[in-house]
Structures are given as structure tokens and as C-alpha cells.
Design a protein around this motif. Structure first.
Motif, mmCIF file in Angstrom:
data_model
loop_
_atom_site.group_PDB
_atom_site.id
_atom_site.type_symbol
_atom_site.label_atom_id
_atom_site.label_comp_id
_atom_site.label_asym_id
_atom_site.label_seq_id
_atom_site.Cartn_x
_atom_site.Cartn_y
_atom_site.Cartn_z
ATOM 1 N N VAL A 135 0.842 -1.197 0.000
ATOM 2 C CA VAL A 135 0.000 0.000 0.000
ATOM 3 C C VAL A 135 0.872 1.240 0.000
ATOM 4 N N SER A 136 1.904 1.197 0.830
ATOM 5 C CA SER A 136 2.803 2.334 0.940
ATOM 6 C C SER A 136 3.509 2.587 -0.390
ATOM 7 N N ARG A 178 2.520 1.734 -3.371
ATOM 8 C CA ARG A 178 1.550 2.218 -4.349
ATOM 9 C C ARG A 178 1.312 3.714 -4.196
ATOM 10 N N ALA A 179 1.244 4.147 -2.941
ATOM 11 C CA ALA A 179 1.023 5.570 -2.680
ATOM 12 C C ALA A 179 2.207 6.392 -3.169
ATOM 13 N N GLU A 180 3.421 5.852 -2.954
ATOM 14 C CA GLU A 180 4.622 6.573 -3.406
ATOM 15 C C GLU A 180 4.636 6.717 -4.921
ATOM 16 N N ALA A 221 -4.392 3.035 -0.299
ATOM 17 C CA ALA A 221 -3.121 3.575 -0.788
ATOM 18 C C ALA A 221 -3.323 5.035 -1.189
ATOM 19 N N LEU A 239 -3.451 7.126 1.849
ATOM 20 C CA LEU A 239 -2.109 7.336 2.386
ATOM 21 C C LEU A 239 -1.390 8.433 1.603
ATOM 22 N N GLN A 240 -1.571 8.409 0.277
ATOM 23 C CA GLN A 240 -0.924 9.455 -0.517
ATOM 24 C C GLN A 240 -1.504 10.817 -0.166
#
Lengths: 413, 409
Positions: free
Chosen positions: A394-395, A397-399, B13, B16-17
Motif C-alpha cells: 500500500v505504501s 503504491r502511494a509513493e 493507498a 495514504l498518498q
């Protein structure tokens, strides 16, 4: 007289018919409906704190007071401040035999004498704002010192005052900050639905809060913890005079109003009322900012203690709400950092795994990163960490998305 | 993909972003409770902080746009669009779903012009003020007065951010009794924590959010009300206006021989208005403030001949009674020294009970408290408190503590 008999009587006088019509109009029912402002008023009156109701004329302040008096079993005395003179509240001078020798006694008005004789009652001082300044000054002595002339009102008498908001007051009623600090300010508003239903024949009936004798000790303990916990951490909140024109005449924090807040929290806890009622009372006593901080602190008192969670992570119950859960996880990681050892570090991982299994994964990213950074070289990664692979993805993907967004926005500019 | 499951990992996700791009919104974003719903077109919120998400929308939308949608939806709640929409509808007597759609569009315009960029991508088909031919940077209420539904808004008829954005209950809403809703107090607490995070660490949040944080719990009050209250309170305080006086016996005295009771006397207040006519104050500002002061004093019983007006720049000019207010020549220009204005006002006979000074604050103030109540109407200058480029040491004095200060404009 029932309507049917009236219509059978062609000779009934116009007044009888008018009376029958009035009776029909009065024939309304009630329905149970929670009313937070009335509950807040009830608790403040029960706690015997001076209450000031701010509200436009004609929105049912008197009706609310009538219901409150009924429920508390107190006779209601309404005094319209604007039609009185100051001497009506500070005492009317009566000339005796020898004024030079015995002085001029200040005789109290009849309603005060009746109140004292009854020993209990609810005194409602209406229209405080339309009275001339000298009358207002005399009234404040009545509200704050409970004295009418030479007469001391007995403890069984409860006093509520009402004033129109500054913007609609015809003349300059305004509380100076020291006076404002002595009141619990309640904004009285009307609910459109309630009015429409009431005029349609169904008025609301609020169940008023009851103090539960078995909760008194717990309530005092809770109130002290909440107020002292906040003030110990935020000394600036202990005393803060209102600044600026906007907040003049409203509630503000001082040791006196914090003391009132403590009382009100204890009463609210002993009665088990909702947080919304507590919020009205607290914000009406110390003001919005400090009040909301206190309420946030109260919410945190309800959160599980990090040490308890670390002691038995397998049985931990985490809050359902995301922001609270995140606060708890952050608290746990901070507790581990404060006293770092292997078993606590492992216990924290177990908690994070539980958090991922029972809720949203994005909440766990920051605590997991912080916890990973606390690792000592000789410590092995616990096997349970396998469960956190989802968090890592998840982390990541966010990055990736953030990188794409950065490129996209740059391209546009 | 209508039959697909909600891709929770993708959705989270994106959250989180969003949190990484707007850390000050973390509390609010995490407080939202996700409800999977096939009846919402995209993402929508209700007033109890539930976020309804269409699985199809999540599938179809890239993560960075989903992140933008998260921030967009939470902005509706933080900015209380449903409450403001309800209030606006009540004030203006608006009803019907068409009006609520208009509110949704106006609310979106308020949010969208400053929410995206800087790590957040705008979702496809978002409403911009520019699309509707409207200026940027306005509030929802202002936009509502600026456009009607028509050909330009045709493309947005599908738009639906839920009851949290416009106050109209939807059939998919779980309502106040449904699970995981936030109570009013909890909603206030979340908004307060976000606001505190922004004001506590200024510099991290964009300007629009800072303004929101400052006003979230202390909405700016209309200056007319404040000025009215200040002037009313000044003119009706002890010594002026209605009050009790021992100057004449009370009508009740007949019943109490030998006792002197005070009686209600009326002494109309005398008000001096000192007007700063230096070049930096515009005629329109002065006109509106002066009209306001005279209306207030008249309403509290001051006869018009008891209100006088004094224009003042570096020197105090002629005193005019308000009877001729329509044609008061406001002479002046250049620098200001309100001290002469105050001195002149206090020298008039009989002495005024109240001095109302209308100024932009670029002036020295009297060092001593004058012997009467003082109300200062201060015209707002956005750059007040900042320094002047040619003279970094120049800081205009702020009005003294003994005056009641009302910001005008």
C-alpha cells in the motif's frame, strides 16, 4: 363543554363557542424527543451555577423553563426585568419610627418573600438585556449573591437569567469580562422541525437527565482527571482574558470557570448524558477553543492505555474509528520508544498486525516505519511481520502515485 | 467491472498518498468511515462523516486521482458545506433537488480552486470556477449568487458528493442512527483538531486552509453588528442615555415620605465622530461607516443634532452637526494625526459622551485615555502588520487598549 353538546344548543353564547374553540386549539399531544439544550440547562440548574440563556425573543425559553420547573418539582417565578426599578431588586426603602436611629430597612418585593417562605423554587429573570443599566446591576447582585434587599434566598432556589444576543438587543446590554466569567452561557435556538410539529399539535417532551447515586464517586474522579490532565499539559489555558470585540461578553477560561467546568463534567457524568450535552456546557463555560481542547482530552481519556495494550497485545481491542486508532498506535510506538526493550518491541509488532487484520492498512504505515527504525541490530525480525506485507505494498503504491502526480502537475504548470 | 469487489488496498493507498501530501488533514481523512456502495456515481460523503465509495469508480480511477477525491470529499465536511447549504437554502427560500445540485457545484468550486496540485491530481471531470465562467477564490455562498443551472452546468448534472456536500438526504445514506456515524460533538472535535494542527504549524498549509482554520470556530462577525454593539454600549453606559438619577424624585416617593428615591431620567448621548480623511481611506468606505454610525446613534435615542462629525487629516477641520450629514464636505488628504482630531472633539462644549473614530489606523494615537468612551472603527487593510518596503522599521501604532476596536470591511 364538549363540542357536540354546544352545537346542539342553538342558544349557546358567542363566548362559550369561543371557549370551545380555544379548548380544541389547546388540545395537543407530546412526543418524546431528545433535546440537548434542555438537558444542558437542567444539569447547570441542578449544579446551581448561574445560567444565562442567550436567545431571540419568542423562541420558547419560557416554555422550556416551565417544563424544567415541572420536572424538578419547583414552582416557577418569572420576573420581567425590564418592567422593574432597581429598588425592586436591591430592596424598597421603608421608613420606620426613627430612621436616624434604626436606619431605613430595605424591604424585599412580594415575590422574593414568597420564594423564601416556600424555601425552594425556580426564579427566571427574563429580558435582562432590555432593562436599564442600573436595573441590570441590581439583578446581577441577585443572580450572583442571591440577595434581594436584606433577604438571602435559600439554597433551594435556583436562578436562571435570559438575555437577547448583542446584535438584536435594542440597547447596549453587554457583559463585562468579569461578569461573563461567572455564568454558564447557553445559546438558545429553535429547531424548525419542532416548531412545525408543535404547531401541528405535537409538542416535544424531553426526558430530563437523572443523576445516578451509584455513579457520584466515579463522576468526581473522572471530572478531576479530565480538567487537571488538560491544565497540567496546557498551562496557557488556565487563564486567558478574551481579546477583541468579537468574543466580548462570552465565556472565557479562568480558574473560576474551570471550577464550574469541573462541576459540570461531574454532573454530566453522574447523569450519563451524551457528549453533545457536555459539549454545550463546557463550551458555554470556558469558551469554544479551550472547551474543544478539553473535550478532545476527554475523548483521549477513553482511549485504551498503551501500557495495557503492550502488556497483553493478543487480547487488545483497538478503536474502530480511524483517527482514534491511529492515535492509539502512535501512542503505543511512543511508549516503546520511551522504554525500549525486546519484549515491548515484539508486543508492538503483534499490535500492528492486529490493526492490519481488523482495519484499514494505511493507518499502520507510519507506526510500522517508526517501529522498524527502533530495531537494535541483534534483534531478529519477528515472524508475525509477514502479515504486514500488504502494508508495504500500500505504501509503495502511494509513493508511485505521488511521483506520477508530481510529474502531472509539473507538466500542467 | 460493475460486479467487482471494492479494491480496498487501492483506496487506502490513495488515502495514504493524500495524508502524505496534506499531513494537516490526516485526522480528518482517517476519521472518515468507508462504506462500499454501488448507488453512488463516484465517491460521496454524508453529514455523519461516512464516505460512500463506488467499487467501479475505484477500479477505473488512478491512485493519484483517488487521493485528490479523498481530499475533495473531506473538504466538504471540514468546511461544513451541508450546514452552510441548509442555512443558505433557509435564508433564500430555496427548495428542490435542482437547487441542491447548484449547491454541490458551488461547494465544488470553492474547494477545487485550491485543493489540487502539489502532489494531488484532480479527478477527471471536476468542476472549476473557470469552466462556469466564474472568478476563483470565492466562497460557496458567493458562487451560489453568481450562476444558474443552464447549458454550462449541463455536464455536471451527474455530480453527486452526497448529503455532506449539499445537505439533501440521499436514499443510500445510513442516516443518523446507522453504524459508525460521528456525533455533532465528535465532528466538531475532528474539525477542531485539524484547525489546531494548521494554526499550530503555520507555513505547512496553503493559504486557503489557513483562512479556513482561523475562521472554523470563530467565524468573522459582520462589522455592522459589532460596531452597532460597541456604539450602543458606549452611548447607553452610565452617565448617558436612560438611567436612574437622584436629580429628581421618583414618582414612587409619594408613598414614602422622607425617603429620596431615584427616578428614571433620559439624557441623550452626545456623539462626536472623528473621520480620518487622509488619502488612504476611500470615500465609499467612509460613507458606509458614517451612515452606520449615524443610524446607530439615532436608534439609541441620540437626536441628530447631538451627533457631530469632524474630518481630520494632519489637522482637525470644521465640526459639522449631523443635520447636514448629507452634504458634509470631507476635506483632507495626505497624512493623518488623529490626536488633533481627538483633542478638537473633546474641546467642544458641551463635551461629547462618546467619540467614534473612523480610520485606517495609519496614525499616532493619543497617549492618555480621553475622558469619554471611545470606539474605533478600523478599516481593514490586508497588509496591516506587515512592514513597508521602503521603511522596514515603520510599524503603524495599533489602537490603544482603552478604545473598543471594531474592524470594518
Amino acid at each position: 363543554m364538549p363540542v357536540s353538546t354546544l352545537s346542539a344548543l342553538p342558544t349557546a353564547s358567542q363566548l362559550d363557542i369561543a371557549g370551545a374553540l380555544t379548548t380544541l386549539l389547546r388540545d395537543t399531544t407530546t412526543e418524546a424527543r431528545p433535546d440537548t439544550q434542555l438537558e444542558a440547562l437542567t444539569l447547570a440548574v441542578a449544579a446551581d451555577l448561574p445560567v444565562l440563556l442567550w436567545g431571540e425573543p419568542g423562541i420558547g425559553k419560557t416554555a422550556a423553563l416551565t417544563q424544567l420547573a415541572d420536572d424538578l418539582g419547583l414552582p416557577l417565578t418569572t420576573v420581567i426585568a425590564s418592567v422593574h426599578e432597581p429598588s425592586d431588586f436591591s430592596g424598597l426603602p421603608v421608613v420606620g419610627d426613627d430612621p436616624a436611629e434604626q436606619g431605613v430597612p430595605m424591604a424585599p418585593p412580594d415575590w422574593a418573600v414568597r420564594l423564601v417562605r416556600a424555601g425552594h423554587g425556580l426564579l427566571f429573570l427574563d429580558e435582562l438585556s432590555t432593562a436599564p443599566p442600573a436595573v441590570q446591576a441590581a439583578l446581577l447582585r441577585l443572580v450572583l449573591e442571591r440577595r434581594v434587599g436584606a433577604l438571602q434566598l435559600p439554597p433551594g432556589v435556583r436562578i436562571v437569567a435570559a438575555a437577547n444576543p448583542r446584535s438584536s438587543a435594542a440597547d447596549g446590554w453587554e457583559l463585562s469580562p468579569p461578569l461573563a466569567n461567572r455564568f454558564v452561557h447557553l445559546q438558545w435556538t429553535h429547531d424548525q422541525d419542532v416548531v412545525v410539529r408543535g404547531l401541528g399539535g405535537t409538542w416535544p417532551r424531553a426526558t430530563l437527565p437523572r443523576l445516578r447515586p451509584e455513579r457520584l464517586g466515579e463522576a468526581v474522579d473522572f471530572a478531576r482527571r479530565a480538567v487537571c490532565g488538560l491544565l497540567a499539559a496546557r498551562p496557557a489555558l488556565v487563564h486567558r482574558l478574551p481579546s477583541g470585540e468579537t468574543r466580548r461578553g462570552g465565556p472565557w477560561p479562568s480558574p473560576r470557570s474551570w471550577d464550574m467546568t469541573l462541576t459540570l463534567i461531574a454532573f454530566a457524568t453522574a447523569a450519563g448524558v451524551s457528549r453533545d450535552v457536555l459539549s454545550l456546557l463546557v463550551r458555554g463555560t470556558v469558551g469554544d477553543g479551550p472547551g474543544l481542547e478539553l473535550l478532545a482530552a476527554v475523548d483521549r481519556l477513553d482511549l485504551p492505555d498503551p501500557e495495557t495494550l503492550l502488556a497483553d497485545p493478543a487480547a487488545a481491542v483497538l478503536p474502530e474509528r480511524g483517527d482514534l486508532r491511529q492515535a492509539v498506535l502512535d501512542g503505543v510506538v511512543a511508549a516503546v520508544r520511551n522504554r525500549l526493550d525486546r519484549s515491548r518491541w515484539d508486543a508492538a509488532w503483534t499490535l500492528l498486525v492486529r490493526a492490519v487484520e481488523t482495519g484499514a492498512p494505511d493507518l499502520v504505515v507510519v507506526p510500522a516505519t517508526t517501529l522498524a527504525a527502533l530495531r537494535r541490530e541483534e534483534w531478529d525480525v519477528p515472524p508475525s511481520i509477514e502479515a504486514l506485507t500488504g502494508v508495504v505494498s500500500v505504501s509503495r503504491r502511494a509513493e508511485d502515485a505521488a511521483a506520477r502526480a508530481a510529474v502531472a502537475t509539473k507538466g500542467r504548470r | 467491472m460493475t460486479g467487482g469487489e471494492l479494491d480496498r488496498d487501492k483506496l487506502f493507498a490513495a488515502r495514504l498518498q493524500a495524508v502524505r501530501a496534506r499531513p494537516f488533514l490526516a485526522t480528518a481523512l482517517f476519521a472518515l468511515h468507508v462504506v462500499e456502495s454501488r448507488r453512488v456515481p463516484t465517491m460521496a460523503v454524508d453529514r455523519y462523516w461516512r464516505c460512500y465509495v463506488s467499487p467501479w469508480f475505484v477500479d477505473r480511477t488512478p491512485v493519484e486521482e483517488l487521493a485528490g477525491a479523498w481530499v475533495h470529499e473531506v473538504s466538504h465536511l471540514l468546511r461544513d458545506h451541508h450546514g452552510r447549504g441548509d442555512r443558505f437554502a433557509r435564508q433564500e427560500g430555496l427548495t428542490g433537488p435542482g437547487e441542491r445540485l447548484r449547491m454541490n457545484i458551488a461547494a465544488d468550486c470553492e474547494i477545487n480552486d485550491d485543493v489540487y496540485g502539489d502532489g494531488l491530481a484532480a479527478p477527471e471531470g471536476a468542476v472549476w470556477p473557470g469552466t462556469l465562467g466564474l472568478p476563483e477564490g470565492k466562497l460557496m455562498e458567493e458562487y451560489l449568487r453568481l450562476f444558474r443551472l443552464g447549458s454550462r452546468t449541463q455536464d455536471f448534472a451527474w455530480l453527486d458528493c452526497g448529503s455532506g456536500s449539499d445537505g439533501l438526504d440521499r436514499e443510500w445514506d445510513l442516516g443518523p442512527d446507522g453504524a459508525h456515524g460521528l456525533s455533532e460533538q465528535e465532528r466538531d472535535a475532528v474539525r477542531f483538531r485539524v484547525a489546531q494542527g494548521i494554526t499550530g504549524r503555520p507555513g505547512h498549509a496553503p493559504r486557503a486552509w489557513k483562512r479556513w482554520a482561523e475562521e472554523a470556530f470563530h467565524p468573522p462577525q459582520a462589522w455592522r453588528d459589532l460596531l452597532g454593539a460597541a456604539v450602543r454600549s458606549a452611548v447607553s453606559g452610565p452617565g448617558a442615555g436612560d438611567d436612574y438619577s437622584y436629580g429628581r424624585p421618583s414618582r414612587r416617593s409619594a408613598g414614602l415620605p422622607g425617603v429620596i428615591l431615584p427616578s428614571l431620567r433620559r439624557r441623550p448621548p452626545r456623539v462626536s465622530v472623528v473621520i480620518d480623511t487622509s488619502g488612504s481611506v476611500s470615500d465609499a468606505e467612509l460613507g458606509s461607516a458614517l451612515l452606520e454610525v449615524s443610524a446607530i446613534t439615532r436608534a439609541v435615542g441620540g437626536r441628530r443634532d447631538l451627533v457631530s462629525v469632524l474630518s481630520c487629516d494632519a489637522a482637525a477641520r470644521v465640526v459639522h452637526p449631523l443635520c447636514r450629514a448629507e452634504g458634509i464636505p470631507l476635506v483632507g488628504g495626505g497624512g493623518t494625526d488623529l490626536r488633533t482630531g481627538f483633542a478638537r472633539a473633546l474641546r467642544t462644549h458641551p463635551r461629547p459622551d462618546v467619540v467614534v473614530a473612523l480610520t485606517d489606523g495609519q496614525t499616532p494615537w493619543p497617549s492618555d485615555r480621553p475622558a469619554c468612551r471611545t470606539v474605533v472603527g478600523l478599516f481593514d487593510r490586508p497588509d496591516r502588520g506587515s512592514w513597508v518596503e521602503d521603511d522596514p522599521d515603520y510599524v503603524p501604532d495599533s489602537p490603544p487598549a482603552w478604545a473598543r476596536v471594531v474592524n470594518i470591511g
